[in-house]
Design a protein around this motif. Structure first.
Motif, mmCIF file in Angstrom:
data_model
loop_
_atom_site.group_PDB
_atom_site.id
_atom_site.type_symbol
_atom_site.label_atom_id
_atom_site.label_comp_id
_atom_site.label_asym_id
_atom_site.label_seq_id
_atom_site.Cartn_x
_atom_site.Cartn_y
_atom_site.Cartn_z
ATOM 1 N N ASN A 57 0.831 -1.201 0.000
ATOM 2 C CA ASN A 57 0.000 0.000 0.000
ATOM 3 C C ASN A 57 0.868 1.255 0.000
ATOM 4 O OD1 ASN A 57 -2.890 -1.170 0.607
ATOM 5 N ND2 ASN A 57 -1.500 -2.190 2.026
ATOM 6 N N LYS A 58 1.703 1.350 -1.015
ATOM 7 C CA LYS A 58 2.572 2.516 -1.102
ATOM 8 C C LYS A 58 1.740 3.791 -1.214
ATOM 9 C CE LYS A 58 6.699 0.338 -3.026
ATOM 10 N NZ LYS A 58 7.677 0.322 -4.129
ATOM 11 N N ASN A 59 2.234 4.827 -0.598
ATOM 12 C CA ASN A 59 1.571 6.142 -0.595
ATOM 13 C C ASN A 59 0.281 6.175 0.214
ATOM 14 O OD1 ASN A 59 3.568 7.155 -2.392
ATOM 15 N ND2 ASN A 59 2.460 6.280 -4.117
ATOM 16 N N VAL A 64 5.490 6.167 10.240
ATOM 17 C CA VAL A 64 5.533 4.865 10.916
ATOM 18 C C VAL A 64 6.092 5.052 12.328
ATOM 19 C CG1 VAL A 64 6.453 2.513 10.860
ATOM 20 C CG2 VAL A 64 5.925 3.701 8.709
ATOM 21 N N ILE A 65 5.417 4.450 13.304
ATOM 22 C CA ILE A 65 5.923 4.411 14.676
ATOM 23 C C ILE A 65 6.129 2.949 15.042
ATOM 24 C CG2 ILE A 65 5.502 4.981 17.083
ATOM 25 C CD1 ILE A 65 3.771 7.237 16.269
ATOM 26 N N GLU A 80 15.520 0.607 8.535
ATOM 27 C CA GLU A 80 16.423 0.566 7.382
ATOM 28 C C GLU A 80 15.666 0.280 6.091
ATOM 29 O OE1 GLU A 80 20.132 -2.139 5.658
ATOM 30 O OE2 GLU A 80 19.396 -2.427 7.694
ATOM 31 N N LEU A 81 14.770 -0.710 6.129
ATOM 32 C CA LEU A 81 14.039 -1.098 4.933
ATOM 33 C C LEU A 81 13.075 -0.010 4.474
ATOM 34 C CD1 LEU A 81 13.310 -4.831 5.831
ATOM 35 C CD2 LEU A 81 15.008 -3.945 4.230
ATOM 36 N N VAL A 82 12.409 0.616 5.416
ATOM 37 C CA VAL A 82 11.489 1.703 5.066
ATOM 38 C C VAL A 82 12.263 2.858 4.445
ATOM 39 C CG1 VAL A 82 9.924 3.457 5.996
ATOM 40 C CG2 VAL A 82 9.732 1.098 6.765
ATOM 41 N N GLY A 83 13.430 3.159 5.007
ATOM 42 C CA GLY A 83 14.246 4.227 4.450
ATOM 43 C C GLY A 83 14.705 3.939 3.034
ATOM 44 N N MET A 86 10.741 3.218 0.887
ATOM 45 C CA MET A 86 9.612 4.160 0.886
ATOM 46 C C MET A 86 10.000 5.588 1.232
ATOM 47 S SD MET A 86 8.761 1.095 2.476
ATOM 48 C CE MET A 86 7.812 -0.349 2.003
ATOM 49 N N ASP A 87 11.084 5.768 1.948
ATOM 50 C CA ASP A 87 11.508 7.096 2.380
ATOM 51 C C ASP A 87 10.432 7.781 3.214
ATOM 52 O OD1 ASP A 87 13.442 9.069 2.584
ATOM 53 O OD2 ASP A 87 12.549 10.240 0.979
#
Length: 249
Positions: A57-59, A64-65, A80-83, A86-87
């Motif tokens: 579900n990008k965008n 994220v917490i 790390e993976l989110v960075g 998805m940034d």
């Protein structure tokens, strides 16, 4: 409501937050406080599931917490993976306020590090990270679009850092070869050393990281050593040192 569709009066109402914590009580408290801030909240007790939701579900999420200590992939790995993929801004939660742990979170890219029990006063201000990230993103995209320009910090590092290591190994192998070969290697090393002073670190692109993850999954966590991962990835100029460093991240 998506952040992009809100006007100045509505924001940050409806900001979309993904909350991740394996402790059901802590997760319920966090969700309750976030909803009091009028955020739109989605919760999960598994970091792996959170990553799947983000990828599928990008965008659809703005922030994220995540709790640091998770039983599956852990908060630092999710960060790390989110960075990489998805940034999105990521806030880490923990009951441990050790400065070293806090510093690790910040240096790994967390936009904030909150101690449990989290207070609603802190959560009321987290929308600022979304605004700040949206202002920075266009500049980051320009950097990624100009990877071949040496004055940009991120894009060129992967090629230069690896070629530097490879050049030094090649020089050692050719020490006893003809003088002509030695002179060529020395010139290459000199150029590579100059470049490495500007770009000393390997930048792990999404594609490169996915190959790394695929290799680790194939080998299994217990058997995934740097040499084995490197052999499976089969990426030109990538070194064992690069893989070992990424494995420890």
């Amino acid at each position: 409501m998506a952040v992009e569709k809100t006007n100045g009066d509505q924001f940050p109402t409806g900001m979309r937050v993904l909350a991740v914590d394996d402790d059901p009580t802590s997760l319920l408290v966090l969700e309750t406080l976030l909803r009091r801030c009028e955020y739109h909240v989605t919760t999960t007790s598994q970091a792996v599931m959170a990553l799947k939701m983000l990828r599928d579900n990008k965008n659809k999420f703005d922030l994220v917490i995540c709790d640091v200590h998770m039983p599956d992939i852990g908060g630092f790995k999710l960060l790390e993976l989110v960075g990489l993929e998805m940034d999105l801004p990521v806030i880490l939660l923990s009951g441990n306020g050790d400065p070293k742990l806090v510093m690790k979170g910040i240096t790994h890219g967390a936009c904030d590090y909150l101690l449990k029990p989290v207070r609603i006063e802190e959560l009321k201000n987290i929308w600022q990270h979304v605004v700040r990230r949206k202002k920075i993103c266009p500049k980051d995209r320009n950097n990624s679009d100009n990877q071949d320009k040496p004055h940009h910090g991120g894009g060129e590092g992967a090629g230069t850092g690896n070629s530097d290591q490879n050049g030094k190994l090649n020089k050692r192998r050719k020490d006893q070869n003809e003088d002509e070969d030695e002179e060529r290697d020395e010139n290459e090393n000199e150029n590579e050393d100059q470049s490495s002073q500007k770009k000393p670190r390997v930048v792990w692109s999404v594609d490169l990281h996915q190959k790394f993850v695929a290799a680790v999954n194939h080998l299994g966590i217990d058997k995934a050593g740097p040499k084995e991962i490197l052999d499976l990835m089969n990426v030109e100029k990538l070194t064992r040192e690069n893989v070992a460093s990424h494995l420890q991240a």
